[in-house]
Design a protein around this motif. Structure first.
Motif: not given
Length: 634
Positions: A39-42, A52-62
């Motif tokens: 979550t935090i790294v992406p 900004p699309e990496l924020a959705w990688v983090a959301l998916g990870g969380w």
């Protein structure tokens, strides 16, 4: 300087206890660290690289980490994979319909209905369905482009790979921890028996028997899940499964011992310490000090045999175990029951889907700059039952206010994005660790993570304040939905109490002569599970407003007296006796009278045994359940 032996031994015992507690906490910490990493790294890279699309990688990870139910690897992978597929479909549908608020609200309502209805397929499916609903709610509020959907899916896949492949755990560790928790609960029960005061016995039986039964069912489910994953067999796996059955036998013997101690017999010595040592050996997978017990009773012999196996899982023998696999209704039957218009699942699915659509519209209308938290809070707070909804709404608002205060403090003191990210990492870990322990603390640590990470570059105190207002608005909408169409627990408590009486009547019939022990053990377990279901239902009703709690006193007495009668039956059987046919007939009539709140049947005469006299007395108390002035401590 050489320490005195007693002081040195105390230090060693304290060190072992600390290591055991860390062994219990280690899987939860591992889950928290894994979730924080994905979550935090992406999120940090999204801000640093302006992607900004990496924020959705983090959301998916969380959310993928939250969808992981823990335990055996195969069920975990299956659960997260189900979340990956379902959330990808939901995000795609929401993204395609995000042209207008009305279209997004309609699609969101359909997704939330489906996610809520997944509760009919079991606890894991219910959890996955809830997180899919929250995912769709976030997407409907943000209206992300379709390109972000695979980024979210990549984050979920990253969470699954991290937890199940890159950071695996020992094959039998989930079973070891689950079985060790059973013996921890048995130790607490044994200690409580040894120090119980005369007025403590009804509450002692309720709290400790319920805790042990819950731990046993969790251990049995984990054991079966791990065993189903592997075609081969290992000594450790076989011994752990045997320990589950042995723990069930010890549980019944402890119930019998408690009944005897209540009547004045001496309490068993050192059993609590023995079960605690067994738990520590399982937590640490190493043998500690040898367990010694005085006497030659059945419970002492079985405890010593269990201790020998727990200290050497790879070579120990297998004690006799009489534990059956949990029996679940076929999924088609569960689905058919869920479709009933009188059931809570369909009722809740319809209500929460309508609430999601309304909350999304309110969020876009009144807080267009940050519409996410109104619908997310509404969906997260509304529960199938009124009482838990009231509790969760209060905890959500309180946790958010405290979390927003923490957010303001961080914004004021810390200005370096890298330092801020490093602070958010342990907060994310704590949120995951505390999720199953305290919803209020989960929200407390979750709030600064999401408020700061989602707007890391220019977050200020307005962001935290807006979050509080949005959460309060979403919680208010959930409360309105819960109060307008209340799901009254009274409608479900009656069938739950009938289930207790039915299971107790079957147990009475099997306590007469001529029935195999295996059948008796199954009947005992059915009584325990029925009592657990009835107590959960009663607790939900007690959390409702007072005007909806009609019949609470009668329900409390039925649960109390049924548990005491079941304990008396267990004591009699574990002592090698059976229930005479005449007394069994009396008890069956008394149980039937409890349904209608009638008078107790005429008591059998010529009973000389104190144990049988206690059976008759407790059967009469159960029959006279409509008379709350009876002495419920007897």
């Amino acid at each position: 300087m050489k320490l005195p032996r007693t002081y040195s031994g105390a230090m060693q015992a304290g060190e072992v206890a600390t290591r055991a507690r860390l062994a219990v906490l280690a899987p939860e910490l591992a889950n928290g660290v894994r979730a924080a990493l994905v979550t935090i790294v992406p999120f940090f890279l999204a801000g640093e690289l302006h992607r900004p699309e990496l924020a959705w990688v983090a959301l998916g990870g969380w959310l993928g980490a939250l969808a992981d139910p823990g335990g055996a690897r195969t069920p975990r992978i299956r659960a997260v994979m189900s979340f990956l597929v379902c959330s990808t479909i939901a995000l795609t549908l929401v993204s395609l319909s995000a042209t207008t608020t009305v279209a997004a609200a309609v699609v969101l309502a359909a997704v939330v209905f489906t996610g809520s209805f997944a509760a009919s397929l079991g606890a894991t499916a219910q959890s996955v369905g809830t997180i899919v609903s929250i995912t769709a709610t976030i997407a409907a509020a943000h209206r992300p482009p379709l390109l972000y959907v695979p980024m979210f899916a990549a984050g979920v896949a990253l969470a699954m790979i991290t937890s199940a492949i890159a950071w695996p755990i020992w094959r039998h560790r989930p079973v070891r921890v689950a079985v060790a928790r059973v013996f921890d609960r048995l130790a607490e029960y044994a200690d409580a028996i040894a120090i119980a005061a005369p007025d403590d016995w009804p509450d002692l039986a309720r709290r400790h028997q319920r805790a042990v039964r819950t731990a046993l069912e969790q251990a049995r489910a984990t054991t079966l899940a791990v065993r189903a994953r592997h075609a081969g067999e290992t000594p450790a796996g076989a011994n752990l499964r045997a320990l589950v059955g042995a723990a069930e036998d010890v549980f019944f013997r402890l119930i019998a011992a408690a009944e005897q101690v209540e009547r004045g017999a001496p309490a068993p010595r050192d059993l609590g310490a023995a079960y605690r040592s067994i738990a520590r050996d399982l937590y640490l997978r190493s043998a500690g000090e040898r367990v010694t017990l005085e006497g030659d009773s059945a419970i002492v012999r079985e405890t010593l045999a269990i201790a020998a196996i727990a200290g050497d899982l790879d070579h120990g023998g297998q004690p006799v175990a009489a534990s059956g696999a949990p029996v679940h209704a076929p999924w088609r039957r569960r689905l058919r029951d869920a479709l009933s218009t009188r059931g809570p699942i369909l009722h809740h699915a319809l209500r929460i889907s309508l609430l999601a659509a309304v909350a999304l519209t309110v969020g876009h209308t009144y807080t267009p700059a940050h519409p996410t938290w109104v619908p997310v809070t509404a969906v997260a707070v509304l529960q199938p039952y009124l009482g838990p909804t009231l509790v969760r709404a209060a905890e959500r608002v309180l946790g958010t206010i405290l979390g927003a205060t923490m957010t303001f403090a961080l914004i004021t003191v810390v200005h370096d994005p890298l330092v801020l990210t490093m602070i958010l990492f342990p907060l994310a870990v704590l949120a995951v660790v505390l999720r199953s322990r305290s919803y209020r603390l989960f929200v407390l640590f979750l709030t600064p993570v999401f408020v700061l990470i989602t707007d890391l570059s220019h977050a200020d105190w307005h962001t935290g304040a807006a979050r509080v207002i949005d959460v309060a608005l979403g919680g208010a909408l959930a409360l309105v939905a819960a109060l307008i169409i209340p799901s009254r627990e009274r409608l479900r408590l009656g069938p739950a109490l009938d289930g207790v009486l039915d299971a107790l009547a079957r147990y009475v019939r099997l306590c007469t002569a001529g029935h195999p022990r295996e059948s008796v053990v199954v009947a005992r377990r059915e009584v325990g599970l029925a009592l657990e279901a009835a107590e959960v239902s009663l607790e939900r009703m007690l959390a409702e407003p007072a005007r909806l709690r009609e019949g609470e006193e009668r329900a409390m007495y039925i649960v109390t007296y049924a548990r005491r009668l079941s304990a008396s039956l267990t004591e009699l059987l574990e002592g090698g006796d059976v229930v005479p046919t005449e007394i069994a007939g009396y008890l069956e009539i008394a149980i039937e009278r409890a349904r209608t709140s009638g008078q107790a049947p005429p008591e059998p005469t010529g009973i000389d045994s104190p144990a049988l006299q206690q059976l008759v007395q407790r059967g009469g108390l159960l029959a006279r359940v409509a008379q709350p002035t009876e002495d419920n401590d007897r």
